[in-house]
Design a protein around this motif. Sequence first.
Motif, PDB file in Angstrom:
ATOM      1  N   ARG A 256       0.829  -1.207   0.000  1.00 55.91           N
ATOM      2  CA  ARG A 256       0.000   0.000   0.000  1.00 55.91           C
ATOM      3  C   ARG A 256       0.865   1.261   0.000  1.00 55.91           C
ATOM      4  O   ARG A 256       0.604   2.219  -0.728  1.00 55.91           O
ATOM      5  CB  ARG A 256      -0.924   0.000   1.209  1.00 55.91           C
ATOM      6  N   MET A 257       1.920   1.274   0.813  1.00 54.84           N
ATOM      7  CA  MET A 257       2.804   2.430   0.888  1.00 54.84           C
ATOM      8  C   MET A 257       3.495   2.678  -0.444  1.00 54.84           C
ATOM      9  O   MET A 257       3.633   3.822  -0.891  1.00 54.84           O
ATOM     10  CB  MET A 257       3.829   2.231   2.002  1.00 54.84           C
ATOM     11  N   HIS A 258       3.931   1.598  -1.095  1.00 59.49           N
ATOM     12  CA  HIS A 258       4.592   1.753  -2.395  1.00 59.49           C
ATOM     13  C   HIS A 258       3.622   2.320  -3.424  1.00 59.49           C
ATOM     14  O   HIS A 258       3.972   3.207  -4.215  1.00 59.49           O
ATOM     15  CB  HIS A 258       5.133   0.406  -2.869  1.00 59.49           C
ATOM     16  N   ARG A 259       2.392   1.824  -3.405  1.00 55.70           N
ATOM     17  CA  ARG A 259       1.391   2.321  -4.364  1.00 55.70           C
ATOM     18  C   ARG A 259       1.129   3.803  -4.145  1.00 55.70           C
ATOM     19  O   ARG A 259       1.069   4.590  -5.100  1.00 55.70           O
ATOM     20  CB  ARG A 259       0.089   1.525  -4.227  1.00 55.70           C
ATOM     21  N   LEU A 260       0.978   4.204  -2.894  1.00 56.98           N
ATOM     22  CA  LEU A 260       0.714   5.610  -2.587  1.00 56.98           C
ATOM     23  C   LEU A 260       1.878   6.496  -2.988  1.00 56.98           C
ATOM     24  O   LEU A 260       1.691   7.619  -3.458  1.00 56.98           O
ATOM     25  CB  LEU A 260       0.425   5.775  -1.089  1.00 56.98           C
ATOM     26  N   SER A 261       3.100   5.995  -2.803  1.00 57.91           N
ATOM     27  CA  SER A 261       4.278   6.802  -3.143  1.00 57.91           C
ATOM     28  C   SER A 261       4.415   6.993  -4.647  1.00 57.91           C
ATOM     29  O   SER A 261       5.040   7.953  -5.100  1.00 57.91           O
ATOM     30  CB  SER A 261       5.549   6.148  -2.587  1.00 57.91           C
ATOM     31  N   GLN A 262       3.842   6.074  -5.439  1.00 58.55           N
ATOM     32  CA  GLN A 262       3.973   6.145  -6.883  1.00 58.55           C
ATOM     33  C   GLN A 262       2.918   7.028  -7.542  1.00 58.55           C
ATOM     34  O   GLN A 262       2.982   7.291  -8.745  1.00 58.55           O
ATOM     35  CB  GLN A 262       3.872   4.734  -7.494  1.00 58.55           C
ATOM     36  N   LEU A 263       1.960   7.517  -6.754  1.00 58.40           N
ATOM     37  CA  LEU A 263       0.932   8.383  -7.319  1.00 58.40           C
ATOM     38  C   LEU A 263       1.562   9.681  -7.816  1.00 58.40           C
ATOM     39  O   LEU A 263       2.392  10.289  -7.135  1.00 58.40           O
ATOM     40  CB  LEU A 263      -0.135   8.709  -6.270  1.00 58.40           C
TER      41      LEU A 263
ATOM     42  N   ALA B 192      10.263  13.142   6.590  1.00 56.26           N
ATOM     43  CA  ALA B 192       9.131  13.507   7.457  1.00 56.26           C
ATOM     44  C   ALA B 192       7.890  13.805   6.626  1.00 56.26           C
ATOM     45  O   ALA B 192       6.767  13.419   6.998  1.00 56.26           O
ATOM     46  CB  ALA B 192       9.502  14.712   8.316  1.00 56.26           C
ATOM     47  N   GLN B 193       8.048  14.504   5.502  1.00 58.29           N
ATOM     48  CA  GLN B 193       6.904  14.821   4.654  1.00 58.29           C
ATOM     49  C   GLN B 193       6.285  13.561   4.064  1.00 58.29           C
ATOM     50  O   GLN B 193       5.059  13.430   4.009  1.00 58.29           O
ATOM     51  CB  GLN B 193       7.338  15.771   3.529  1.00 58.29           C
TER      52      GLN B 193
ATOM     53  N   TRP C  60       2.548  12.212   4.745  1.00 62.75           N
ATOM     54  CA  TRP C  60       1.610  11.970   3.643  1.00 62.75           C
ATOM     55  C   TRP C  60       1.031  10.567   3.724  1.00 62.75           C
ATOM     56  O   TRP C  60      -0.171  10.364   3.514  1.00 62.75           O
ATOM     57  CB  TRP C  60       2.295  12.183   2.304  1.00 62.75           C
ATOM     58  N   MET C  61       1.862   9.582   4.013  1.00 61.31           N
ATOM     59  CA  MET C  61       1.381   8.206   4.135  1.00 61.31           C
ATOM     60  C   MET C  61       0.317   8.095   5.233  1.00 61.31           C
ATOM     61  O   MET C  61      -0.702   7.421   5.073  1.00 61.31           O
ATOM     62  CB  MET C  61       2.543   7.262   4.442  1.00 61.31           C
ATOM     63  N   GLU C  62       0.571   8.774   6.343  1.00 63.38           N
ATOM     64  CA  GLU C  62      -0.392   8.715   7.454  1.00 63.38           C
ATOM     65  C   GLU C  62      -1.692   9.415   7.074  1.00 63.38           C
ATOM     66  O   GLU C  62      -2.784   8.949   7.421  1.00 63.38           O
ATOM     67  CB  GLU C  62       0.227   9.348   8.700  1.00 63.38           C
TER      68      GLU C  62
ATOM     69  N   VAL D 263       3.451  18.022   5.841  1.00 66.07           N
ATOM     70  CA  VAL D 263       3.501  17.783   4.398  1.00 66.07           C
ATOM     71  C   VAL D 263       3.738  19.086   3.641  1.00 66.07           C
ATOM     72  O   VAL D 263       4.539  19.141   2.696  1.00 66.07           O
ATOM     73  CB  VAL D 263       2.195  17.117   3.916  1.00 66.07           C
ATOM     74  N   ASN D 264       3.062  20.139   4.047  1.00 67.26           N
ATOM     75  CA  ASN D 264       3.168  21.428   3.350  1.00 67.26           C
ATOM     76  C   ASN D 264       4.367  22.253   3.806  1.00 67.26           C
ATOM     77  O   ASN D 264       4.575  23.351   3.303  1.00 67.26           O
ATOM     78  CB  ASN D 264       1.885  22.234   3.538  1.00 67.26           C
ATOM     79  N   ASP D 265       5.119  21.707   4.775  1.00 66.98           N
ATOM     80  CA  ASP D 265       6.311  22.396   5.288  1.00 66.98           C
ATOM     81  C   ASP D 265       5.954  23.778   5.823  1.00 66.98           C
ATOM     82  O   ASP D 265       6.658  24.761   5.576  1.00 66.98           O
ATOM     83  CB  ASP D 265       7.387  22.507   4.205  1.00 66.98           C
ATOM     84  N   TRP D 266       4.861  23.832   6.570  1.00 65.16           N
ATOM     85  CA  TRP D 266       4.445  25.083   7.190  1.00 65.16           C
ATOM     86  C   TRP D 266       5.048  25.188   8.586  1.00 65.16           C
ATOM     87  O   TRP D 266       5.206  24.179   9.276  1.00 65.16           O
ATOM     88  CB  TRP D 266       2.925  25.156   7.307  1.00 65.16           C
ATOM     89  N   GLN D 267       5.359  26.385   8.983  1.00 62.61           N
ATOM     90  CA  GLN D 267       5.897  26.597  10.326  1.00 62.61           C
ATOM     91  C   GLN D 267       4.795  26.393  11.352  1.00 62.61           C
ATOM     92  O   GLN D 267       3.686  26.906  11.206  1.00 62.61           O
ATOM     93  CB  GLN D 267       6.473  28.006  10.461  1.00 62.61           C
TER      94      GLN D 267
END
Length: 314
Positions: free
Chosen positions: A120-127, A171-172, A176-178, A288-292
């Motif tokens: 599942r993680m691999h599939r999500l990362s390939q999107l 970390a991002q 995203w996976m979570e 994910v958005n790298d916001w402070q």
Amino acid sequence: MNGTTPPHSIGSLSAATGIPVRTIRFYSDTGLLPPNHRTPAGHRRYDESAVQRLRTIGVLRELDVDLTTTRRVLDGDLLLAEVAAAHADAAELQIRALRMRLKILRLIARRGATPEETTRMHRLSQLASDERRRLVADFLQDLDGDTPAARSAAAALRTAVPDLPDDPSDAQLAAWMEIAELIADGDFRTRLARAAVPPADEDAVPGVAPHAAADLVQHARQAVTAAMAADTAPDSDGAVPVVDAVVARFATALGRPAGPELREWTARQFELGHDPLVARYWRLVWTVNDWQVVPGHLPFQPWLIEALRAPRRS
């Protein structure tokens, strides 16, 4: 060469360039390195220009330039700069893919993921980025409902859509996976639609006039934010005066004694207005958005609830 035989054999070309004899013979057979002369015995001979041509071939092949493109460069039909630019772009994509693969492997190792989770993680990362955005958009669309609370929740969530960059940090990617796992959970969708927008401060304390309730919550938020900024643990001695000050305010407003019963009652009120999983979602979006992360915007309820229920040292 004034009618003399060119000086280089395949063996001497190999000695001059370090390229194996078998490879040079292949380049010659394919026409990339045509001989200038053949001896009566049929042996190939090459002039001095063949040394530089062979070195150029070797460099291009090491850079993974295919034989057809290499021939066009050598024949002057294609500029080397154009080839280099195209291959630089391709190399960048390959490097990005390798980085993503490395990050996925690290994440799998840290989580101790099962084969199903790994798939599942691999599939999500390939999107692709547009596929990830569509996944989130579909999730937000599902949140739109007939109730004002659901519509308000969806509107708030659209102001902070998680957008994973093409080359994310570890970390991002983990965040995203979570998020992807959360938005696929029907129970979480229900909780998010209910709690994405926290209740107004004036509604947080039953039995108290709206303006007084808003003052109570604002005082609690400010006191707890200061304690969190000072890294005060909710079960430490340093948290006691913060809790006592908050409970004293509530006791005065409610006309109740500031004892254990009121502390527990206050903890329940703040618990009703806060969903830790929803708060977790917002923190993941920030990552994910790298916001402070602004301390004053962090949920204060978990710290206060734990502090209110922490055992008092005698």
